[in-house]
Write a protein that holds these residues in place. Structure first.
Motif, PDB file in Angstrom:
ATOM      1  N   ALA A  23      -8.205  -1.313  17.580  1.00 40.85           N
ATOM      2  CA  ALA A  23      -8.878  -1.571  18.858  1.00 40.85           C
ATOM      3  C   ALA A  23      -9.988  -2.581  18.583  1.00 40.85           C
ATOM      4  O   ALA A  23     -10.349  -2.818  17.422  1.00 40.85           O
ATOM      5  N   PRO A  24     -10.567  -3.191  19.618  1.00 43.68           N
ATOM      6  CA  PRO A  24     -11.693  -4.100  19.383  1.00 43.68           C
ATOM      7  C   PRO A  24     -12.814  -3.393  18.612  1.00 43.68           C
ATOM      8  O   PRO A  24     -13.132  -2.236  18.885  1.00 43.68           O
ATOM      9  N   LEU A  25     -13.371  -4.094  17.632  1.00 43.33           N
ATOM     10  CA  LEU A  25     -14.419  -3.515  16.797  1.00 43.33           C
ATOM     11  C   LEU A  25     -15.698  -3.305  17.601  1.00 43.33           C
ATOM     12  O   LEU A  25     -16.071  -4.151  18.416  1.00 43.33           O
ATOM     13  N   LYS A  26     -16.363  -2.213  17.329  1.00 43.05           N
ATOM     14  CA  LYS A  26     -17.614  -1.892  18.029  1.00 43.05           C
ATOM     15  C   LYS A  26     -18.829  -2.492  17.325  1.00 43.05           C
ATOM     16  O   LYS A  26     -19.916  -2.504  17.873  1.00 43.05           O
ATOM     17  N   HIS A  27     -18.623  -2.967  16.085  1.00 43.32           N
ATOM     18  CA  HIS A  27     -19.692  -3.619  15.322  1.00 43.32           C
ATOM     19  C   HIS A  27     -19.067  -4.580  14.325  1.00 43.32           C
ATOM     20  O   HIS A  27     -17.867  -4.509  14.053  1.00 43.32           O
ATOM     21  N   ASN A  28     -19.877  -5.483  13.789  1.00 47.80           N
ATOM     22  CA  ASN A  28     -19.386  -6.409  12.769  1.00 47.80           C
ATOM     23  C   ASN A  28     -18.927  -5.623  11.541  1.00 47.80           C
ATOM     24  O   ASN A  28     -19.518  -4.588  11.203  1.00 47.80           O
ATOM     25  N   LEU A  29     -17.895  -6.127  10.867  1.00 46.59           N
ATOM     26  CA  LEU A  29     -17.373  -5.488   9.661  1.00 46.59           C
ATOM     27  C   LEU A  29     -17.140  -6.577   8.623  1.00 46.59           C
ATOM     28  O   LEU A  29     -16.370  -7.509   8.863  1.00 46.59           O
ATOM     29  N   THR A  30     -17.821  -6.466   7.470  1.00 40.21           N
ATOM     30  CA  THR A  30     -17.702  -7.473   6.420  1.00 40.21           C
ATOM     31  C   THR A  30     -16.814  -6.951   5.299  1.00 40.21           C
ATOM     32  O   THR A  30     -17.060  -5.881   4.744  1.00 40.21           O
ATOM     33  N   GLY A 157      27.150 -15.935  -1.882  1.00 35.78           N
ATOM     34  CA  GLY A 157      27.576 -14.561  -1.600  1.00 35.78           C
ATOM     35  C   GLY A 157      26.518 -13.509  -1.908  1.00 35.78           C
ATOM     36  O   GLY A 157      26.610 -12.377  -1.431  1.00 35.78           O
ATOM     37  N   ALA A 158      25.508 -13.872  -2.702  1.00 33.28           N
ATOM     38  CA  ALA A 158      24.436 -12.917  -3.031  1.00 33.28           C
ATOM     39  C   ALA A 158      23.462 -12.738  -1.869  1.00 33.28           C
ATOM     40  O   ALA A 158      22.745 -11.742  -1.807  1.00 33.28           O
ATOM     41  N   TYR A 159      23.447 -13.689  -0.942  1.00 32.85           N
ATOM     42  CA  TYR A 159      22.516 -13.632   0.192  1.00 32.85           C
ATOM     43  C   TYR A 159      23.067 -12.706   1.266  1.00 32.85           C
ATOM     44  O   TYR A 159      24.100 -12.972   1.867  1.00 32.85           O
ATOM     45  N   LYS A 160      22.401 -11.587   1.464  1.00 31.39           N
ATOM     46  CA  LYS A 160      22.844 -10.554   2.413  1.00 31.39           C
ATOM     47  C   LYS A 160      21.675 -10.148   3.294  1.00 31.39           C
ATOM     48  O   LYS A 160      20.522 -10.135   2.856  1.00 31.39           O
ATOM     49  N   ALA A 161      21.969  -9.773   4.519  1.00 33.20           N
ATOM     50  CA  ALA A 161      20.940  -9.212   5.398  1.00 33.20           C
ATOM     51  C   ALA A 161      20.573  -7.825   4.883  1.00 33.20           C
ATOM     52  O   ALA A 161      21.420  -7.108   4.344  1.00 33.20           O
ATOM     53  N   ALA A 162      19.318  -7.461   5.020  1.00 32.06           N
ATOM     54  CA  ALA A 162      18.862  -6.143   4.575  1.00 32.06           C
ATOM     55  C   ALA A 162      18.073  -5.477   5.696  1.00 32.06           C
ATOM     56  O   ALA A 162      17.420  -6.133   6.503  1.00 32.06           O
ATOM     57  N   THR A 163      18.147  -4.152   5.722  1.00 28.91           N
ATOM     58  CA  THR A 163      17.351  -3.359   6.657  1.00 28.91           C
ATOM     59  C   THR A 163      16.178  -2.795   5.880  1.00 28.91           C
ATOM     60  O   THR A 163      16.355  -2.209   4.807  1.00 28.91           O
ATOM     61  N   ILE A 164      14.995  -2.982   6.416  1.00 29.19           N
ATOM     62  CA  ILE A 164      13.767  -2.604   5.717  1.00 29.19           C
ATOM     63  C   ILE A 164      13.013  -1.559   6.530  1.00 29.19           C
ATOM     64  O   ILE A 164      12.950  -1.642   7.762  1.00 29.19           O
ATOM     65  N   HIS A 165      12.450  -0.586   5.837  1.00 27.55           N
ATOM     66  CA  HIS A 165      11.611   0.436   6.475  1.00 27.55           C
ATOM     67  C   HIS A 165      10.239   0.416   5.820  1.00 27.55           C
ATOM     68  O   HIS A 165      10.141   0.397   4.584  1.00 27.55           O
ATOM     69  N   ILE A 166       9.195   0.432   6.644  1.00 21.80           N
ATOM     70  CA  ILE A 166       7.813   0.546   6.177  1.00 21.80           C
ATOM     71  C   ILE A 166       7.366   1.952   6.551  1.00 21.80           C
ATOM     72  O   ILE A 166       7.472   2.348   7.716  1.00 21.80           O
ATOM     73  N   TYR A 167       6.859   2.710   5.595  1.00 21.92           N
ATOM     74  CA  TYR A 167       6.472   4.092   5.850  1.00 21.92           C
ATOM     75  C   TYR A 167       4.996   4.187   6.240  1.00 21.92           C
ATOM     76  O   TYR A 167       4.165   3.379   5.804  1.00 21.92           O
ATOM     77  N   ALA A 168       4.708   5.199   7.068  1.00 26.87           N
ATOM     78  CA  ALA A 168       3.383   5.350   7.685  1.00 26.87           C
ATOM     79  C   ALA A 168       2.254   5.503   6.672  1.00 26.87           C
ATOM     80  O   ALA A 168       1.111   5.169   6.979  1.00 26.87           O
ATOM     81  N   LYS A 169       2.517   5.963   5.479  1.00 29.32           N
ATOM     82  CA  LYS A 169       1.438   6.130   4.497  1.00 29.32           C
ATOM     83  C   LYS A 169       1.015   4.805   3.851  1.00 29.32           C
ATOM     84  O   LYS A 169       0.077   4.752   3.064  1.00 29.32           O
ATOM     85  N   SER A 170       1.689   3.718   4.206  1.00 28.05           N
ATOM     86  CA  SER A 170       1.282   2.390   3.725  1.00 28.05           C
ATOM     87  C   SER A 170      -0.105   2.074   4.260  1.00 28.05           C
ATOM     88  O   SER A 170      -0.474   2.486   5.355  1.00 28.05           O
ATOM     89  N   HIS A 171      -0.883   1.320   3.462  1.00 24.04           N
ATOM     90  CA  HIS A 171      -2.244   0.985   3.892  1.00 24.04           C
ATOM     91  C   HIS A 171      -2.794  -0.184   3.084  1.00 24.04           C
ATOM     92  O   HIS A 171      -2.234  -0.569   2.065  1.00 24.04           O
ATOM     93  N   LEU A 172      -3.906  -0.725   3.574  1.00 21.80           N
ATOM     94  CA  LEU A 172      -4.663  -1.724   2.836  1.00 21.80           C
ATOM     95  C   LEU A 172      -5.915  -1.073   2.295  1.00 21.80           C
ATOM     96  O   LEU A 172      -6.495  -0.200   2.936  1.00 21.80           O
ATOM     97  N   GLU A 173      -6.331  -1.514   1.120  1.00 20.80           N
ATOM     98  CA  GLU A 173      -7.605  -1.101   0.543  1.00 20.80           C
ATOM     99  C   GLU A 173      -8.572  -2.250   0.773  1.00 20.80           C
ATOM    100  O   GLU A 173      -8.432  -3.319   0.182  1.00 20.80           O
ATOM    101  N   LEU A 174      -9.525  -2.040   1.679  1.00 23.50           N
ATOM    102  CA  LEU A 174     -10.481  -3.086   2.054  1.00 23.50           C
ATOM    103  C   LEU A 174     -11.839  -2.809   1.439  1.00 23.50           C
ATOM    104  O   LEU A 174     -12.415  -1.745   1.663  1.00 23.50           O
ATOM    105  N   PRO A 175     -12.382  -3.761   0.685  1.00 18.57           N
ATOM    106  CA  PRO A 175     -13.743  -3.615   0.154  1.00 18.57           C
ATOM    107  C   PRO A 175     -14.755  -3.964   1.252  1.00 18.57           C
ATOM    108  O   PRO A 175     -15.047  -5.126   1.487  1.00 18.57           O
ATOM    109  N   VAL A 176     -15.242  -2.947   1.940  1.00 19.19           N
ATOM    110  CA  VAL A 176     -16.118  -3.137   3.095  1.00 19.19           C
ATOM    111  C   VAL A 176     -17.578  -2.984   2.648  1.00 19.19           C
ATOM    112  O   VAL A 176     -17.925  -2.024   1.963  1.00 19.19           O
ATOM    113  N   MET A 177     -18.389  -3.937   3.077  1.00 21.57           N
ATOM    114  CA  MET A 177     -19.828  -3.851   2.790  1.00 21.57           C
ATOM    115  C   MET A 177     -20.465  -2.837   3.735  1.00 21.57           C
ATOM    116  O   MET A 177     -20.119  -2.797   4.922  1.00 21.57           O
ATOM    117  N   PRO A 178     -21.365  -2.036   3.227  1.00 23.08           N
ATOM    118  CA  PRO A 178     -22.039  -1.079   4.111  1.00 23.08           C
ATOM    119  C   PRO A 178     -22.882  -1.813   5.152  1.00 23.08           C
ATOM    120  O   PRO A 178     -23.377  -2.906   4.902  1.00 23.08           O
TER     121      PRO A 178
END
Length: 180
Positions: A23-30, A157-178
């Motif tokens: 959602a839109p941020l309520k404050h700046n985030l560095t 012949g090695a080039y094939k379409a693939a079906t990909i799933h991203i699981y909900a526990k995936s995440h980014l680790e963001l180094p956020v300044m206090p």
């Protein structure tokens, strides 16, 4: 290289890109330091690429109520999607760069990799977006989605379409300044 600052909205119509947005941020985030992706995913292929991008989404409307000469009032940036950091990771190297290995088809695997360093402030009212895609062509060579010893020598012949799933526990680790 203008692609580094290219507005990412041109990708919004693609159904092969997973997009997550706050959602839109309520404050700046560095964010300052190395950003890491911890992706849990599966593919029907035996190789694949993972592209993860951290994006700053500008508000769709200029700052309501701001004086017209306010420098923050940048109307041509309304809705702009600025890639802050992005990186590609080839799945065959998930265990070792020296000894690439096939990905077990259909099995959830973890892909932990750095998107490199960021030093960016997401402003109040902006949104944070993460996009995950499986190709960054033409910036990076195409992956056949099939494990072959050398992608540069992959046969058609090695080039094939693939079906990909991203699981909900995936995440980014963001180094956020206090907040300070």
């Amino acid at each position: 290289y203008t692609w580094l600052a290219q507005d990412q909205r041109f990708l919004g119509h693609r159904s092969d890109i997973a997009t997550f947005e706050t959602a839109p941020l309520k404050h700046n985030l560095t964010v300052t330091g190395d950003v890491y992706a911890d992706l849990f995913a599966s593919t029907s292929g035996t190789d694949g690429d993972w592209v993860v991008k951290l994006i700053d989404v500008y508000p769709n409307k200029p700052n309501a109520g701001a004086p017209p000469d306010d420098p923050k009032e940048v109307t041509h940036m309304a809705g702009y999607e600025l890639m802050v950091v992005g990186q590609i990771f080839r799945g065959r190297y998930r265990k070792s760069f020296e000894h690439p290995s096939a990905i077990p088809a259909g099995k959830e695997e973890e892909y932990h990799f750095s998107l490199r360093g960021a030093d960016h402030m997401f402003l109040k009212g902006h949104r944070i977006m993460v996009q995950v895609e499986s190709s960054w062509f033409p910036l990076y060579d195409r992956n056949p989605q099939t494990f072959v010893p050398n992608i540069m020598k992959a046969k058609p012949g090695a080039y094939k379409a693939a079906t990909i799933h991203i699981y909900a526990k995936s995440h980014l680790e963001l180094p956020v300044m206090p907040k300070g």
